[in-house]
Write an enzyme that holds these catalytic residues in place. Sequence first.
Site, short mmCIF file in Angstrom:
data_model
loop_
_atom_site.label_atom_id
_atom_site.label_comp_id
_atom_site.label_asym_id
_atom_site.label_seq_id
_atom_site.Cartn_x
_atom_site.Cartn_y
_atom_site.Cartn_z
CD1 TRP A 188 -2.73 1.69 0.52
CD2 TRP A 188 -1.33 2.48 2.09
NE1 TRP A 188 -3.09 2.99 0.80
CE2 TRP A 188 -2.24 3.49 1.75
CE3 TRP A 188 -0.33 2.74 3.03
CZ2 TRP A 188 -2.21 4.76 2.35
CZ3 TRP A 188 -0.30 4.00 3.63
CH2 TRP A 188 -1.23 4.99 3.30
CD GLU A 229 -4.46 -1.84 2.00
OE1 GLU A 229 -3.31 -2.16 2.36
OE2 GLU A 229 -5.36 -1.48 2.80
CE LYS A 231 -6.60 5.55 2.82
NZ LYS A 231 -5.69 5.47 3.94
CG ASP A 262 -8.52 -1.37 4.50
OD1 ASP A 262 -9.58 -0.98 5.03
OD2 ASP A 262 -7.43 -1.34 5.09
CG HIS A 265 -8.71 1.42 1.89
ND1 HIS A 265 -7.42 1.12 1.53
CD2 HIS A 265 -8.64 1.84 3.17
CE1 HIS A 265 -6.60 1.34 2.55
NE2 HIS A 265 -7.33 1.76 3.56
CG HIS A 289 -5.87 -4.91 4.77
ND1 HIS A 289 -4.99 -3.86 4.70
CD2 HIS A 289 -5.11 -6.03 4.82
CE1 HIS A 289 -3.76 -4.33 4.71
NE2 HIS A 289 -3.80 -5.64 4.77
CG ASP A 297 -8.96 3.93 5.94
OD1 ASP A 297 -9.33 2.83 6.37
OD2 ASP A 297 -7.80 4.16 5.57
CG ASP A 299 -7.20 2.07 9.82
OD1 ASP A 299 -7.24 1.03 9.15
OD2 ASP A 299 -6.84 3.17 9.34
CG ASP A 329 -5.13 -2.23 8.09
OD1 ASP A 329 -4.45 -1.87 9.08
OD2 ASP A 329 -5.14 -1.60 7.02
C1 RNT Z 1 -3.64 2.32 4.85
C2 RNT Z 1 -3.78 0.89 4.55
C3 RNT Z 1 -2.66 0.00 5.04
C4 RNT Z 1 -2.22 0.31 6.45
C5 RNT Z 1 -1.27 -0.69 7.06
C6 RNT Z 1 -0.59 -0.16 8.27
O1 RNT Z 1 -4.75 3.05 4.54
O2 RNT Z 1 -4.99 0.41 5.03
O3 RNT Z 1 -3.02 -1.33 4.91
O4 RNT Z 1 -3.30 0.44 7.31
O5 RNT Z 1 -0.40 -1.13 6.11
ZN ZN Z 2 -5.33 -1.75 4.87
#
Ligand code: RNT
Ligand code: ZN
Length: 421
Positions: A188, A229, A231, A262, A265, A289, A297, A299, A329
């Site tokens: 990513w 990955e 986004k 993810d 994303h 993810h 996003d 997390d 993630d």
């Molecule tokens: C970032 C991505 C990525 C990170 C990790 C730490 O937006 O989601 O995967 O969260 O690699």
């Molecule tokens: Zn991610």
Amino acid sequence: MDASTVEKAYILSRERYAEHGVDADAALVVLSKISLSLPCWQGDDVRGFEKTKEPAYSGGIQATGNYPGRARTVEELRQDLKMAVSLIPGAHRINLHAIYGEFGGRPVARNEFEPEHFRGWLTWAKSEKLKLDFNATCFSHPRAAKGSTLSSPEKEVRRFWIDHVKCCRRIAAFLGRELKAAAVHNLWIPDGSKDRPFDRWTPRLLLKESLDEIFKTEYSPSVMKDSLESKLFGIGSESYVVGSHEFYLGYALANRKIVCLDLGHFHPTESVADKLSALLQFFDELLLHLSRPVRWDSDHVVLLDDEMRRLAEEVVRGRALERVHLAMDFFDASMNRVGAWVIGARAVLKAFLPALLQPQEMLRRAEADGDYFRRLALFEDAKTLPWGAVWDQYCLEQEVPLDGQWHSKIQEYERVVLSKR
Ligand code: RNT
Ligand code: ZN
């Protein structure tokens, strides 16, 4: 609740499922084969162990909160991971980022990272019977400060990050080879722009060229697999993300790579679950993810919510458990970080259990008959079938504490270990 009560409840529940044509014992066998990749970066707020000054977050990576007890050394991180793993049923994986190497107290440039920097992780993973996955770290670094890495207009910057990712793929292959289980190397990058760019084309062309250069080195899929990955937007890349979903989808399909989806994303109303049956027509494998976006996003720690359940249902209905790599993630610095891993991992496994226990044959028949009343009723009724008792039985069999009985272990660990940091 003691073991014999759990077993009695399970036997009754198993009968109830049998009435629906569902084999609960078989579901538990399948569940025990599901392996999750735990994000090491939840343990220390994505800081890592490079011997630079206090790392400055960049690339939109933000861990918020200042709960005490974060891991400050590799030993502390491993100790915390071991604790978390002991409370999660099943056999799992640890997802490393390149900044978590052991660099011997010296500053090592990211384009000089070596497999040897990860030998400690390898030895530890072997002794703990864990497998490993890997990620290049293309953020929180002076050379990423201008907002681009592999798509930078500066040749030298691109070269630096190309070399970094090459090092990381080599490390992933080393880990996968040694552990006899392919490591997924996920890439990513934060590249994008805050405001509307005039030129959306050149950075994507440059990213494509950088990737071509990176993937010139081939590794056997038995040791490592590449994933990309995408986004939608990030902090500082609100208007344009070079590595968008379409970009990587095209690249991955043309070059036989894996795409990583993810959950944070995509557009907030877009269902990632719905994408599986589309993408898996064309791809052999996918990486997920598992994250929980809260308005963005963010997390947050994964929960047993509707999106997780829909995702698990899709994987199960598509018989795609072997084709979907499940990585979590999230990074939340506002609570006990070990507890966060355990909540997330147990939630993902819990999402899979009712998916494995759904009355598949009845549903399939109702749908084939065009009996949509019955299909909807089956969906609704399945929600209250006694899968909680099946989960308890699973925890018992896997020798981990039941729900409600593991919190005190985390509290005790906090008292004895984390609070001393
Ligand atoms: C970032 C991505 C990525 C990170 C990790 C730490 O937006 O989601 O995967 O969260 O690699
Ligand atoms: Zn991610």
